[in-house]
Design a protein around this motif. Structure first.
Motif, PDB file in Angstrom:
ATOM      1  N   PHE A 172       0.829  -1.213   0.000  1.00 33.89           N
ATOM      2  CA  PHE A 172       0.000   0.000   0.000  1.00 33.89           C
ATOM      3  C   PHE A 172       0.857   1.254   0.000  1.00 33.89           C
ATOM      4  CE2 PHE A 172      -1.653   3.361   2.811  1.00 33.89           C
ATOM      5  CZ  PHE A 172      -2.691   3.820   2.014  1.00 33.89           C
ATOM      6  N   LEU A 173       1.899   1.283   0.821  1.00 35.35           N
ATOM      7  CA  LEU A 173       2.725   2.480   0.928  1.00 35.35           C
ATOM      8  C   LEU A 173       3.458   2.775  -0.373  1.00 35.35           C
ATOM      9  CD1 LEU A 173       4.233   2.108   4.525  1.00 35.35           C
ATOM     10  CD2 LEU A 173       2.508   3.745   3.762  1.00 35.35           C
ATOM     11  N   VAL A 174       3.952   1.747  -1.060  1.00 37.77           N
ATOM     12  CA  VAL A 174       4.646   1.968  -2.337  1.00 37.77           C
ATOM     13  C   VAL A 174       3.684   2.559  -3.363  1.00 37.77           C
ATOM     14  CG1 VAL A 174       5.794   0.855  -4.278  1.00 37.77           C
ATOM     15  CG2 VAL A 174       6.369   0.183  -1.953  1.00 37.77           C
ATOM     16  N   ILE A 175       2.500   1.971  -3.508  1.00 38.12           N
ATOM     17  CA  ILE A 175       1.531   2.451  -4.495  1.00 38.12           C
ATOM     18  C   ILE A 175       1.055   3.853  -4.140  1.00 38.12           C
ATOM     19  CG2 ILE A 175      -0.737   2.022  -5.521  1.00 38.12           C
ATOM     20  CD1 ILE A 175      -0.242  -0.973  -5.046  1.00 38.12           C
ATOM     21  N   PHE A 176       0.692   4.052  -2.884  1.00 39.21           N
ATOM     22  CA  PHE A 176       0.146   5.344  -2.458  1.00 39.21           C
ATOM     23  C   PHE A 176       1.178   6.465  -2.590  1.00 39.21           C
ATOM     24  CE2 PHE A 176      -0.583   8.470   0.941  1.00 39.21           C
ATOM     25  CZ  PHE A 176      -1.851   8.909   0.584  1.00 39.21           C
ATOM     26  N   LEU A 177       2.392   6.232  -2.082  1.00 39.27           N
ATOM     27  CA  LEU A 177       3.408   7.281  -2.093  1.00 39.27           C
ATOM     28  C   LEU A 177       3.784   7.677  -3.513  1.00 39.27           C
ATOM     29  CD1 LEU A 177       5.289   9.087  -0.484  1.00 39.27           C
ATOM     30  CD2 LEU A 177       6.957   7.227  -0.447  1.00 39.27           C
ATOM     31  N   ASN A 178       3.940   6.699  -4.401  1.00 36.87           N
ATOM     32  CA  ASN A 178       4.310   7.018  -5.779  1.00 36.87           C
ATOM     33  C   ASN A 178       3.205   7.758  -6.519  1.00 36.87           C
ATOM     34  OD1 ASN A 178       7.054   5.894  -6.833  1.00 36.87           O
ATOM     35  ND2 ASN A 178       6.303   4.347  -5.409  1.00 36.87           N
ATOM     36  N   CYS A 179       1.951   7.388  -6.257  1.00 38.93           N
ATOM     37  CA  CYS A 179       0.838   8.094  -6.897  1.00 38.93           C
ATOM     38  C   CYS A 179       0.756   9.543  -6.415  1.00 38.93           C
ATOM     39  CB  CYS A 179      -0.478   7.380  -6.617  1.00 38.93           C
ATOM     40  SG  CYS A 179      -0.798   5.980  -7.703  1.00 38.93           S
ATOM     41  N   VAL A 180       0.789   9.733  -5.115  1.00 38.82           N
ATOM     42  CA  VAL A 180       0.709  11.090  -4.562  1.00 38.82           C
ATOM     43  C   VAL A 180       1.878  11.929  -5.057  1.00 38.82           C
ATOM     44  CG1 VAL A 180       0.804  12.434  -2.442  1.00 38.82           C
ATOM     45  CG2 VAL A 180      -0.607  10.388  -2.541  1.00 38.82           C
ATOM     46  N   GLU A 181       3.065  11.353  -5.017  1.00 40.18           N
ATOM     47  CA  GLU A 181       4.249  12.082  -5.470  1.00 40.18           C
ATOM     48  C   GLU A 181       4.158  12.420  -6.955  1.00 40.18           C
ATOM     49  OE1 GLU A 181       8.797  11.318  -4.426  1.00 40.18           O
ATOM     50  OE2 GLU A 181       8.031   9.902  -5.921  1.00 40.18           O
ATOM     51  N   GLY A 182       3.690  11.470  -7.780  1.00 42.56           N
ATOM     52  CA  GLY A 182       3.584  11.711  -9.209  1.00 42.56           C
ATOM     53  C   GLY A 182       2.634  12.846  -9.549  1.00 42.56           C
ATOM     54  N   PHE A 183       1.480  12.884  -8.882  1.00 42.27           N
ATOM     55  CA  PHE A 183       0.517  13.952  -9.144  1.00 42.27           C
ATOM     56  C   PHE A 183       1.024  15.290  -8.627  1.00 42.27           C
ATOM     57  CE2 PHE A 183      -2.406  10.580 -10.146  1.00 42.27           C
ATOM     58  CZ  PHE A 183      -3.308  11.171 -11.029  1.00 42.27           C
ATOM     59  N   MET A 184       1.684  15.290  -7.467  1.00 41.99           N
ATOM     60  CA  MET A 184       2.178  16.550  -6.916  1.00 41.99           C
ATOM     61  C   MET A 184       3.298  17.122  -7.778  1.00 41.99           C
ATOM     62  SD  MET A 184       2.062  15.897  -2.790  1.00 41.99           S
ATOM     63  CE  MET A 184       2.395  17.613  -2.408  1.00 41.99           C
ATOM     64  N   VAL A 185       4.171  16.271  -8.298  1.00 40.75           N
ATOM     65  CA  VAL A 185       5.219  16.743  -9.203  1.00 40.75           C
ATOM     66  C   VAL A 185       4.607  17.290 -10.485  1.00 40.75           C
ATOM     67  CG1 VAL A 185       7.122  15.969 -10.681  1.00 40.75           C
ATOM     68  CG2 VAL A 185       7.038  15.267  -8.281  1.00 40.75           C
ATOM     69  N   SER A 186       3.593  16.615 -11.003  1.00 35.39           N
ATOM     70  CA  SER A 186       2.974  17.037 -12.263  1.00 35.39           C
ATOM     71  C   SER A 186       2.321  18.405 -12.163  1.00 35.39           C
ATOM     72  CB  SER A 186       1.928  16.006 -12.703  1.00 35.39           C
ATOM     73  OG  SER A 186       2.544  14.776 -13.010  1.00 35.39           O
ATOM     74  N   PHE A 187       1.801  18.742 -10.981  1.00 40.89           N
ATOM     75  CA  PHE A 187       1.093  20.014 -10.816  1.00 40.89           C
ATOM     76  C   PHE A 187       1.904  21.022 -10.005  1.00 40.89           C
ATOM     77  CE2 PHE A 187      -2.366  16.837 -11.324  1.00 40.89           C
ATOM     78  CZ  PHE A 187      -2.774  17.256 -12.579  1.00 40.89           C
ATOM     79  N   ALA A 188       3.250  20.849 -10.032  1.00 48.01           N
ATOM     80  CA  ALA A 188       4.187  21.812  -9.440  1.00 48.01           C
ATOM     81  C   ALA A 188       3.984  22.002  -7.945  1.00 48.01           C
ATOM     82  CB  ALA A 188       4.089  23.155 -10.149  1.00 48.01           C
ATOM     83  N   MET A 189       3.563  20.946  -7.258  1.00 46.14           N
ATOM     84  CA  MET A 189       3.460  21.003  -5.801  1.00 46.14           C
ATOM     85  C   MET A 189       4.662  20.372  -5.120  1.00 46.14           C
ATOM     86  SD  MET A 189      -0.608  20.348  -5.105  1.00 46.14           S
ATOM     87  CE  MET A 189      -0.831  19.035  -6.301  1.00 46.14           C
TER      88      MET A 189
END
Length: 438
Positions: free
Chosen positions: A364-381
């Motif tokens: 869960f942590l691998v999937i969740f962290l990578n998804c959150v990180e990917g979206f935040m990087v994409s939207f300059a967060m």
């Protein structure tokens, strides 16, 4: 008592569940018999009365069979299928229709891996965690040196393949349980070794930092659950100190290398308007694209071509998807991912078995962290960095690694009613007891 338990467990079709049920029944009958002995009964009479009060072993066994049997998580499987198909549709306007056959084959291979891991008994990680760690290390070494291509001095596939160390680490943590403070130090040492190996296989610092954070959280969760015995506060202090070491390293590195490109990236992220012609150019591009994105309806691919489109496709895929399909489709996609996270979190929360808890939490942590990180990087967060999102990042390695993680989550849920909670032992409790009656 032995005959009663044997008759009862023979009614259960799932062989894996029998030992746990037999242990629980034996403990219950023994406890009840000891109560009767304290009331003045003889030992044999107390055991016979305790067994008699249990009832018909056949009827109880049939009831246990209905409870302790493998179960399928169709919601998780359906969400995985829907997100896989959605990912293919998102890639069509970016890579063209020719991407469809390749992605369909990748999706079929991923589901084959999911099913294979799903039907595999995940408890093998608890029995052979160290062996699995060594085998994985050999596999990654061979892959890096003889199979996977190197691009710009890096092996892109390794950025995601190293995440397979995380569920294997869950098995090692399980093997270290109830061994006191030194086991916590051993777990921290394994984390350090894993970071060294991951750094040698993949020079992408994002993956290494994410793995370190996840493994520290897993170790802290194991301590909080009392898996290493007494002295939780002292053990948690050790984990906390280990968790702060990377932060200290980063602060020292920043102070000693103020003009390094990584520091310049951070400064550009914090104040991109002053670095538009340098490191802040991509952050300016992100804001320009978001300003042109519609709530409903797609954007123009020609507009994106004025920016470094290759970088955006590899590092900021959610941004491109949202621009091409509109914010509404982006919200729907995020909603599906949130449902997947929620379902995975429920699997973690429902675990009474310690190994099941550690394995499901790691996935869960691998999937969740990578998804959150990917979206935040994409939207300059977050500062721009390499990200690998499930379902949205093109690549066979990415699809198969996430397939293994989802398969493990499904396997943990499958055996949730089969593998019962372990009996909590003190590290000072003897393994054998000699009982003498005079």
């Amino acid at each position: 008592m032995e005959e009663f338990i044997k008759t009862l467990t023979e009614q259960m079709r799932c062989v894996k569940a029998r030992d746990g049920v037999a242990r629980e029944l034996a403990d219950h009958i023994t406890d009840q018999a000891e109560t009767y002995e304290r009331e003045g009964m003889k030992h044999d009479e107390a055991v016979e009365k305790a067994v008699h009060e249990m009832g018909d072993p056949v009827e109880i066994g049939v009831s246990m069979d209905r409870i302790h049997r493998p179960q399928a998580d169709w919601k998780m499987i359906l969400l995985t299928f829907v997100l896989s198909v959605a990912g293919i549709f998102c890639m069509i306007p970016i890579y063209g229709p020719e991407i469809v056959p390749r992605q369909l084959l990748t999706m079929l291979a991923a589901f084959a891996v999911i099913m294979a891991v799903y039907f595999m008994d995940y408890s093998i990680l608890g029995r052979m965690g160290v062996i699995a760690y060594c085998v994985l290390t050999i596999f990654l070494w061979i892959g890096k040196n003889f199979y996977f291509p190197m691009i710009n001095g890096r092996v892109p596939a390794m950025a995601v393949l190293v995440y397979l160390y995380v569920p294997v680490f869950a098995g090692i943590l399980y093997q270290l349980r109830m061994r006191g403070d030194w086991a916590v130090l051993m777990a921290i040492a394994v984390i350090g070794l894993t970071m060294f190996l991951a750094l040698s296989f993949s020079s992408i610092m994002t993956s290494i930092f994410n793995m370190y954070l996840i493994m520290i959280v897993m170790t802290g969760a194991a301590v909080a659950k009392g898996m290493f015995g007494r002295h939780k506060k002292r053990q948690m202090a050790l984990v906390t100190v280990a968790g702060l070491l990377p932060l200290v390293y980063v602060l020292i590195a920043v102070c000693l290398n103020v003009n390094s490109f990584r520091v310049q990236r951070i400064l550009a992220f914090l104040n991109w308007s002053q670095y538009q012609q340098e490191e802040g150019y991509l952050y300016k591009a992100i804001h320009d694209i978001l300003n042109q994105t519609k709530f409903v309806g797609g954007g123009n691919m020609e507009f994106l071509k004025q920016y470094p489109i290759e970088t955006m496709l590899s590092e900021m895929t959610p941004l491109v998807f949202v621009y091409l399909y509109g914010f509404l489709v982006g919200f729907l996609l995020i909603g599906l991912l949130l449902l997947l996270f929620l379902r995975a979190l429920m699997i973690v929360y429902a675990q009474k078995n310690q190994l099941g808890f550690l394995v499901s939490m790691s996935c869960f942590l691998v999937i969740f962290l990578n998804c959150v990180e990917g979206f935040m990087v994409s939207f300059a967060m977050l500062p721009l960095t390499t990200t690998t999102l499930p379902f949205l990042t093109r690549g066979v390695s990415t699809a198969l690694v996430y397939a293994v993680l989802i398969g493990l989550l499904l396997s943990v849920h499958r055996y949730e009613k089969v593998l019962t909670a372990e009996r909590k032992l003190s590290q000072y409790e003897p393994k054998w007891r000699l009982r003498v009656r005079l």
